[in-house]
Design a protein around this motif. Structure first.
Motif, PDB file in Angstrom:
ATOM      1  N   UNK A 177      15.049 -15.920  91.618  1.00 60.67           N
ATOM      2  CA  UNK A 177      14.440 -17.105  91.019  1.00 60.67           C
ATOM      3  C   UNK A 177      13.952 -16.810  89.609  1.00 60.67           C
ATOM      4  N   UNK A 178      13.318 -15.656  89.431  1.00 66.04           N
ATOM      5  CA  UNK A 178      12.828 -15.274  88.103  1.00 66.04           C
ATOM      6  C   UNK A 178      13.984 -15.127  87.123  1.00 66.04           C
ATOM      7  N   UNK A 179      15.058 -14.472  87.575  1.00 71.70           N
ATOM      8  CA  UNK A 179      16.228 -14.280  86.716  1.00 71.70           C
ATOM      9  C   UNK A 179      16.859 -15.628  86.362  1.00 71.70           C
ATOM     10  N   UNK A 180      16.998 -16.495  87.371  1.00 76.31           N
ATOM     11  CA  UNK A 180      17.641 -17.795  87.154  1.00 76.31           C
ATOM     12  C   UNK A 180      16.840 -18.670  86.190  1.00 76.31           C
ATOM     13  N   UNK A 181      15.532 -18.702  86.369  1.00 74.87           N
ATOM     14  CA  UNK A 181      14.725 -19.579  85.525  1.00 74.87           C
ATOM     15  C   UNK A 181      14.592 -19.049  84.092  1.00 74.87           C
ATOM     16  N   UNK A 182      14.711 -17.736  83.934  1.00 71.38           N
ATOM     17  CA  UNK A 182      14.656 -17.175  82.590  1.00 71.38           C
ATOM     18  C   UNK A 182      15.980 -17.372  81.858  1.00 71.38           C
ATOM     19  N   UNK A 183      17.102 -17.130  82.549  1.00 72.44           N
ATOM     20  CA  UNK A 183      18.416 -17.164  81.886  1.00 72.44           C
ATOM     21  C   UNK A 183      19.080 -18.534  81.923  1.00 72.44           C
ATOM     22  N   UNK A 184      18.826 -19.324  82.966  1.00 70.40           N
ATOM     23  CA  UNK A 184      19.537 -20.596  83.139  1.00 70.40           C
ATOM     24  C   UNK A 184      18.628 -21.821  83.008  1.00 70.40           C
ATOM     25  N   UNK A 185      17.386 -21.661  83.380  1.00 70.51           N
ATOM     26  CA  UNK A 185      16.420 -22.761  83.344  1.00 70.51           C
ATOM     27  C   UNK A 185      16.970 -24.048  83.957  1.00 70.51           C
ATOM     28  N   UNK A 186      17.324 -24.015  85.224  1.00 73.25           N
ATOM     29  CA  UNK A 186      17.883 -25.219  85.855  1.00 73.25           C
ATOM     30  C   UNK A 186      16.863 -26.353  85.903  1.00 73.25           C
ATOM     31  N   UNK A 187      17.321 -27.552  85.633  1.00 69.27           N
ATOM     32  CA  UNK A 187      16.478 -28.736  85.727  1.00 69.27           C
ATOM     33  C   UNK A 187      16.644 -29.328  87.125  1.00 69.27           C
ATOM     34  N   UNK A 196      28.293 -20.073  92.022  1.00 73.70           N
ATOM     35  CA  UNK A 196      26.867 -20.083  91.717  1.00 73.70           C
ATOM     36  C   UNK A 196      26.100 -21.136  92.513  1.00 73.70           C
ATOM     37  N   UNK A 197      26.793 -22.159  92.998  1.00 72.35           N
ATOM     38  CA  UNK A 197      26.127 -23.255  93.712  1.00 72.35           C
ATOM     39  C   UNK A 197      25.324 -22.757  94.906  1.00 72.35           C
ATOM     40  N   UNK A 198      25.899 -21.813  95.658  1.00 75.69           N
ATOM     41  CA  UNK A 198      25.237 -21.315  96.870  1.00 75.69           C
ATOM     42  C   UNK A 198      24.062 -20.402  96.553  1.00 75.69           C
ATOM     43  N   UNK A 199      23.909 -20.053  95.286  1.00 77.76           N
ATOM     44  CA  UNK A 199      22.755 -19.264  94.854  1.00 77.76           C
ATOM     45  C   UNK A 199      21.674 -20.178  94.297  1.00 77.76           C
ATOM     46  N   UNK A 200      22.078 -21.144  93.480  1.00 74.32           N
ATOM     47  CA  UNK A 200      21.117 -22.030  92.820  1.00 74.32           C
ATOM     48  C   UNK A 200      20.356 -22.903  93.812  1.00 74.32           C
ATOM     49  N   UNK A 201      21.065 -23.514  94.764  1.00 67.20           N
ATOM     50  CA  UNK A 201      20.387 -24.430  95.695  1.00 67.20           C
ATOM     51  C   UNK A 201      19.270 -23.739  96.469  1.00 67.20           C
ATOM     52  N   UNK A 202      19.508 -22.557  97.098  1.00 60.81           N
ATOM     53  CA  UNK A 202      18.403 -21.895  97.813  1.00 60.81           C
ATOM     54  C   UNK A 202      17.248 -21.480  96.909  1.00 60.81           C
ATOM     55  N   UNK A 203      17.515 -21.286  95.624  1.00 58.10           N
ATOM     56  CA  UNK A 203      16.454 -20.844  94.725  1.00 58.10           C
ATOM     57  C   UNK A 203      15.512 -21.975  94.333  1.00 58.10           C
ATOM     58  N   UNK A 204      16.004 -23.204  94.332  1.00 58.32           N
ATOM     59  CA  UNK A 204      15.157 -24.321  93.889  1.00 58.32           C
ATOM     60  C   UNK A 204      14.536 -25.087  95.048  1.00 58.32           C
ATOM     61  N   UNK A 205      15.018 -24.841  96.263  1.00 62.39           N
ATOM     62  CA  UNK A 205      14.474 -25.538  97.439  1.00 62.39           C
ATOM     63  C   UNK A 205      13.484 -24.609  98.153  1.00 62.39           C
ATOM     64  N   UNK A 206      12.261 -25.049  98.395  1.00 59.44           N
ATOM     65  CA  UNK A 206      11.257 -24.191  99.039  1.00 59.44           C
ATOM     66  C   UNK A 206      11.443 -24.076 100.550  1.00 59.44           C
TER      67      UNK A 206
END
Length: 216
Positions: free
Chosen positions: A11-21, A44-54
């Motif tokens: 999550x830290x890596x994704x929000x720093x490098x990609x900053x998904x909205x 990347x979809x299967x990585x991003x979704x679990x990172x933004x959903x609590x």
């Protein structure tokens, strides 16, 4: 504990490098069985979704990710096992139904399951018709369906590219929850009900993603 640590690091890596909205996250129930039905543009979809959903989201993943050899194979197996994904052998004609049964067990435990109704990544960027497995799961598991539209993941990691490249513009949009029991009119045959529910889910994804529709 390992899952939480891995998710925190990613999550830290994704929000720093990609900053998904992220839009509409409040549409995802915090508890109870839920299906996140998404379009599919990139690995990347299967990585991003679990990172933004609590919530812990379980996905189906091809068996090759669990059976590789060498350092790469061990890392892949560790990652997908830690994320709690379910392996499926795509060469087995019965694998599809077995994977749905595995997914159903996740829902019966009150868990969250992620699925791509198109069945595979879109290679032309268009939104393809959904398979009715998502509706079968929703009805059998008495699970709410939350449509998900991913935008921009194919730019960060196109099909065929091994590693993502730092970029901005990724969006994850969560649509209004769909209660499967309310989508079925009295007297509708099961096959027709599954088709109509699937089409409803895909229409919501289409509205949010803005993708062109495939001809078939």
């Amino acid at each position: 504990m390992t899952y939480r640590l891995l998710r925190l690091i990613l999550s830290l890596v994704a929000y720093v490098t990609l900053r998904p909205q992220v839009v509409g996250l409040h549409n995802v129930p915090r508890r109870g069985p839920v299906i996140l039905a998404s379009n599919h543009l990139s690995f990347l979809d299967s990585v991003i979704i679990p990172l933004v959903v609590p919530r812990h989201i379980t996905f189906i993943a091809k068996a090759e990710y669990f059976t590789g050899r060498g350092l790469k194979g061990r890392l892949s197996r560790w990652f997908f096992t830690t994320m709690g994904h379910i392996p499926v052998d795509r060469d087995d004609p019965r694998a599809g139904q077995r994977s749905l049964q595995d997914a159903l067990r996740v829902l019966e435990r009150g868990g969250a399951f992620g699925i791509y109704p198109e069945g595979t990544r879109s290679r032309d960027g268009k939104l393809h018709p959904g398979h009715t497995g998502v509706a079968w799961l929703a009805l059998a598991g008495h699970a709410t369906v939350v449509p998900v539209a991913l935008v921009g993941t194919d730019k960060v990691q196109p099909v065929g590219r091994r590693l993502p490249r730092p970029a901005r513009g990724i969006q994850v949009r969560f649509g209004a929850p769909i209660d499967p029991s309310r989508q079925i009119a009295a007297g509708v045959r099961p096959a027709q009900a599954r088709r109509e529910l699937t089409d409803h889910v895909m229409a919501s994804i289409h509205t949010m993603s803005g993708q062109a529709l495939a001809d078939h």
